[in-house]
Design an enzyme around this catalytic site. Structure first.
Site, PDB file in Angstrom:
ATOM      1  N   ILE B  72     -15.080  -7.076  24.775  1.00  0.00           N
ATOM      2  CA  ILE B  72     -14.015  -8.028  24.450  1.00  0.00           C
ATOM      3  C   ILE B  72     -13.163  -8.238  25.702  1.00  0.00           C
ATOM      4  CG2 ILE B  72     -12.039  -8.489  22.911  1.00  0.00           C
ATOM      5  CD1 ILE B  72     -14.636  -8.168  21.314  1.00  0.00           C
ATOM      6  N   CYS B 131     -10.426   2.531  30.854  1.00  0.00           N
ATOM      7  CA  CYS B 131     -10.457   1.222  31.507  1.00  0.00           C
ATOM      8  C   CYS B 131     -10.532   1.405  33.027  1.00  0.00           C
ATOM      9  CB  CYS B 131      -9.255   0.388  31.082  1.00  0.00           C
ATOM     10  SG  CYS B 131      -7.682   1.203  31.350  1.00  0.00           S
ATOM     11  N   LYS B 166      -7.196   9.082  25.751  1.00  0.00           N
ATOM     12  CA  LYS B 166      -8.456   8.647  25.137  1.00  0.00           C
ATOM     13  C   LYS B 166      -9.550   8.723  26.188  1.00  0.00           C
ATOM     14  CE  LYS B 166     -10.689   5.219  22.241  1.00  0.00           C
ATOM     15  NZ  LYS B 166     -10.548   3.990  21.459  1.00  0.00           N
ATOM     16  N   GLY B 245     -18.476   6.255  15.565  1.00  0.00           N
ATOM     17  CA  GLY B 245     -19.590   6.258  14.634  1.00  0.00           C
ATOM     18  C   GLY B 245     -19.293   6.711  13.225  1.00  0.00           C
ATOM     19  N   THR B 267     -15.555   0.543  14.093  1.00  0.00           N
ATOM     20  CA  THR B 267     -16.595  -0.377  13.663  1.00  0.00           C
ATOM     21  C   THR B 267     -16.848  -0.379  12.157  1.00  0.00           C
ATOM     22  OG1 THR B 267     -17.568   0.115  15.813  1.00  0.00           O
ATOM     23  CG2 THR B 267     -18.949  -1.074  14.266  1.00  0.00           C
TER      24      THR B 267
HETATM   25  C1  FMN Z   1     -14.553  -4.808  19.099  1.00  0.00           C
HETATM   26  C2  FMN Z   1     -14.015  -3.534  19.654  1.00  0.00           C
HETATM   27  C3  FMN Z   1     -12.881  -3.546  20.464  1.00  0.00           C
HETATM   28  C4  FMN Z   1     -12.375  -2.370  20.994  1.00  0.00           C
HETATM   29  N1  FMN Z   1     -11.236  -2.413  21.750  1.00  0.00           N
HETATM   30  C5  FMN Z   1     -10.696  -1.248  22.216  1.00  0.00           C
HETATM   31  C6  FMN Z   1      -9.464  -1.248  22.908  1.00  0.00           C
HETATM   32  O1  FMN Z   1      -8.819  -2.280  23.097  1.00  0.00           O
HETATM   33  N2  FMN Z   1      -9.002  -0.057  23.360  1.00  0.00           N
HETATM   34  C7  FMN Z   1      -9.648   1.134  23.147  1.00  0.00           C
HETATM   35  O2  FMN Z   1      -9.158   2.182  23.563  1.00  0.00           O
HETATM   36  N3  FMN Z   1     -10.814   1.154  22.467  1.00  0.00           N
HETATM   37  C8  FMN Z   1     -11.341  -0.005  21.998  1.00  0.00           C
HETATM   38  N4  FMN Z   1     -12.524   0.023  21.278  1.00  0.00           N
HETATM   39  C9  FMN Z   1     -13.198   1.316  21.051  1.00  0.00           C
HETATM   40  C10 FMN Z   1     -12.824   1.898  19.710  1.00  0.00           C
HETATM   41  O3  FMN Z   1     -11.448   2.161  19.636  1.00  0.00           O
HETATM   42  C11 FMN Z   1     -13.604   3.173  19.427  1.00  0.00           C
HETATM   43  O4  FMN Z   1     -13.306   4.100  20.453  1.00  0.00           O
HETATM   44  C12 FMN Z   1     -15.108   2.965  19.412  1.00  0.00           C
HETATM   45  O5  FMN Z   1     -15.426   1.736  18.812  1.00  0.00           O
HETATM   46  C13 FMN Z   1     -15.872   4.075  18.708  1.00  0.00           C
HETATM   47  O6  FMN Z   1     -15.510   4.191  17.350  1.00  0.00           O
HETATM   48  P1  FMN Z   1     -16.314   3.498  16.140  1.00  0.00           P
HETATM   49  O7  FMN Z   1     -17.751   3.839  16.290  1.00  0.00           O
HETATM   50  O8  FMN Z   1     -15.676   4.055  14.906  1.00  0.00           O
HETATM   51  O9  FMN Z   1     -16.074   2.035  16.290  1.00  0.00           O
HETATM   52  C14 FMN Z   1     -13.033  -1.143  20.730  1.00  0.00           C
HETATM   53  C15 FMN Z   1     -14.171  -1.131  19.919  1.00  0.00           C
HETATM   54  C16 FMN Z   1     -14.667  -2.291  19.370  1.00  0.00           C
HETATM   55  C17 FMN Z   1     -15.886  -2.246  18.494  1.00  0.00           C
END
Ligand code: FMN
Ligand code: FAD
Lengths: 260, 304
Positions: B72, B131, B166, B245, B267
């Site tokens: 994104i 980042c 993080k 996950g 997600t």
């Molecule tokens: C569409 C999307 C946007 C994300 N934007 C950020 C963000 O702005 N900052 C951040 O620290 N992590 C961001 N992440 C990462 C999530 O916070 C998370 O660490 C990662 O998706 C793993 O968790 P999940 O499998 O439950 O999604 C983003 C993830 C997704 C899918």
């Protein structure tokens, strides 16, 4: 926006590449507008993983219909759903088309499965006694879906295909300017499904000063406005502004969208 | 008589009424129609940058086996908009608000942390050190232990708020980075951000993500994250927030048993908009069924 398990009343192949699904949506607590969409869970599995956006093809009192192109993993899975199964949907989502009852004649310009989105406009227009003229464009004659459905609503349908060598933009432009504009005063242009035809519709809208609306498609993540996956650019005066197709669209004023 | 279930967990000085919160970037005020935000352990909006930023090329998401890749690009309206609009949009909700910060340099992290640290509505800061460091070599801050340590210790100087680092999983040793963050003064560690990944359409031979590479999330990554939580728990005494996950309550419990005190869910909300609250309910049911009155008893309870 809510998540529902809706009973599937019909899931049937209608042509080589297209399927038609009818679901019982009597549990919805809000109305569904043409141009709105649902996020469909094609299978209760981790692969295919994401939901798939499908716009409403027909809106009935207790049922909602979808017309879908079998494209990849998700829509292929959808074809295995049988009558009597339930389908997990989220919606209705997004902003639909505006169909003002004071209009007399509208023009629909649809390419491919874009007709699924515009058919609901034809249905609503018919109910408001607005006459529809439609250009349907597709690769083959077999893919010219819903022509009869539109004709059933009294629409004048112009069909163009690659198969017939009639679907090039120049020909479509000449149909619009010579035949359609000669016969009707068009109050609004609605388009969906093709970048080239959308550009043409946009030009027509500007040159002939006819308002227009377009339904856009973008790859989506959450479809709730949170993730910023499905953005597109629209003009806000002289500046371009990034908007989310899922909640600020998918329908936008035709002249404002930046068609890439 | 039923015993009172304790689901409270602590992240530094911050007490959460339960361990379930959204992951940054996968949550927004728009989701309030789908779930009751007041049931969440915390509220965590998308990472913000100092200045408005447009975001990356499209497509920004693609699907993979049991997961997805996103790029994104922190499309953000900047910190001023965050203060004037985003924070107030969550004002009516009870859970503490954790602000996630992305920045281009250590100085910018410090500057943004100072501003947010002085905002009464912000209860903790999550530093998205995954980042890229644009003043450094462009690789993520969190890929280098000394950069991580310097970043956290400098931010530590300017704010009393609980600091969550993080971490990025795209490192050789997550343990080294965890130790560096702890020594720098972090109050908690988020394990972890997305895994750098790529997918290609074999017909067009083009990457499925406009930005070529992106962050991998969803159920496919969970075993890697569980392993990292377990490893970090062995070298750090800080509370861990498990992230990556989680699709259901059992996935969250797995991370808690591996060593996480809290979890973030991203997600899964795209697939099931009620995922966050469903997961919380499933955790509570598990505690009752297993006759556990305090969730903290489960943290790090893995038997090896
Ligand atoms: C569409 C999307 C946007 C994300 N934007 C950020 C963000 O702005 N900052 C951040 O620290 N992590 C961001 N992440 C990462 C999530 O916070 C998370 O660490 C990662 O998706 C793993 O968790 P999940 O499998 O439950 O999604 C983003 C993830 C997704 C899918
Ligand atoms: C608002 C909206 C309404 C739509 N309405 C219809 C409709 O009524 N009928 C219809 O057949 N199709 C419609 N589409 C397109 C439809 O969503 C895609 O064809 C479908 O997602 C393809 O999924 P797949 O798994 O079969 O294909 P794959 O190519 O395997 O999909 C892979 C991934 O890319 C995404 N994707 C692929 N093509 C598109 C696309 N054109 N738009 C958005 N995401 C895409 C999928 O959602 C999935 O995440 C609509 C799209 C949008 C955004």
């Amino acid at each position: 926006m809510k998540q529902y398990k809706a009973p599937v009343l019909l899931n049937q192949q209608v042509s080589n590449r297209y399927w038609h699904m009818i679901v019982n949506t009597s549990m919805l607590d809000q109305s569904v507008e043409p141009g709105q969409f649902f996020q469909i869970r094609c299978a209760d599995k981790y692969t295919p993983f994401l939901r798939r956006p499908l716009s409403v093809y027909r809106i009935n009192e207790h049922t909602t219909e979808f017309l879908y192109l079998v494209k990849g993993k998700g829509t292929t899975e959808m074809t295995t759903i049988e009558q009597g199964d339930t389908i997990d949907l989220m919606g209705p989502l997004g902003n639909g088309f505006q169909i003002d009852s004071s209009m007399k004649t509208i023009l629909l310009v649809a390419r491919g499965v874009g007709v699924a989105t515009l058919a609901a406009v034809a249905q609503a227009a018919y109910n408001k006694q607005i006459h529809c003229v439609a250009i349907l464009s597709a690769r083959t004659k077999e893919d010219l879906l819903a022509a009869e459905f539109l004709e059933g609503f009294g629409a004048d349908v112009y069909k163009v295909t690659e198969e017939d060598g009639t679907s090039d933009v120049t020909n479509v432009q000449s149909i619009i300017t010579n035949e359609i504009f000669g016969k009707y005063k068009i109050d609004c242009i609605y388009t969906c499904g093709s970048r080239r035809l959308s550009k043409l519709a946009q030009e027509m809208s500007t040159n002939y000063d006819i308002p227009g609306q377009i339904a856009l498609e973008e790859h989506m993540g959450c479809a709730m406005g949170a993730c910023f996956a499905c953005v597109c650019d629209v003009m806000d005066g002289d500046v371009t502004k990034s908007v989310r197709v899922c909640i600020e669209g998918p329908v936008f004023p035709l002249r404002k969208v930046v068609i890439e | 008589m039923m015993k009172k279930l304790n689901t409270e967990v602590k992240i530094g000085t911050l007490t959460l009424k339960n361990p379930v919160m959204p992951a940054s970037g996968a949550f927004g005020v728009e989701m309030q129609d789908a779930i009751d935000f007041n049931q969440l352990g915390a509220i965590l909006p998308k990472s913000i940058t100092k200045y408005p930023q447009p975001g990356n090329a499209k497509p920004r998401v693609c699907e993979t086996t049991a997961g997805m890749i996103n790029s994104i690009g922190i499309q953000s309206k900047g910190i001023d908009y965050f203060l004037s609009t985003i924070i107030p949009s969550f004002d009516t909700f009870e859970p503490p608000l954790i602000a996630s910060i992305s920045a281009d340099s250590i100085e910018e992290f410090v500057e943004m942390s100072t501003i947010l640290g002085n905002n009464g509505s912000v209860s903790a800061l999550e530093l998205n050190i995954s980042c890229p460091n644009l003043k450094g070599d462009g690789s993520a801050f969190g890929m280098d232990k000394s950069v991580t340590n310097k970043l956290i210790s400098e931010v530590r100087q300017v704010t009393e708020l609980p600091l969550i680092a993080k971490l990025t999983p795209n490192v050789t040793s997550i343990q080294e980075i965890a130790i560096a963050a702890e020594k720098g003064g972090a109050d908690a560690l988020n394990v972890a951000n997305t895994l750098l990944a790529m997918a290609i359409d074999v017909d067009s031979k083009r990457p499925l993500i406009g930005n070529v590479m992106g962050g991998f999330s969803g159920p496919a990554v969970k075993p890697i994250i569980v392993r990292m939580i377990y490893q970090v728990a062995q070298v750090s005494s800080l509370p861990i927030i498990g992230c990556g996950g989680i699709m259901n309550g059992r996935d969250a419990l797995e991370m808690i048993i591996a060593g996480a005190s809290a979890v973030q869910v991203g997600t899964a909300s795209f697939i099931h908009p009620t995922a966050l609250t469903d997961i919380l309910n499933e955790i509570e049911t598990y505690l009752i069924e297993h006759d556990i009155d305090d969730i903290n008893e489960l943290v790090g309870s893995v038997i090896v």
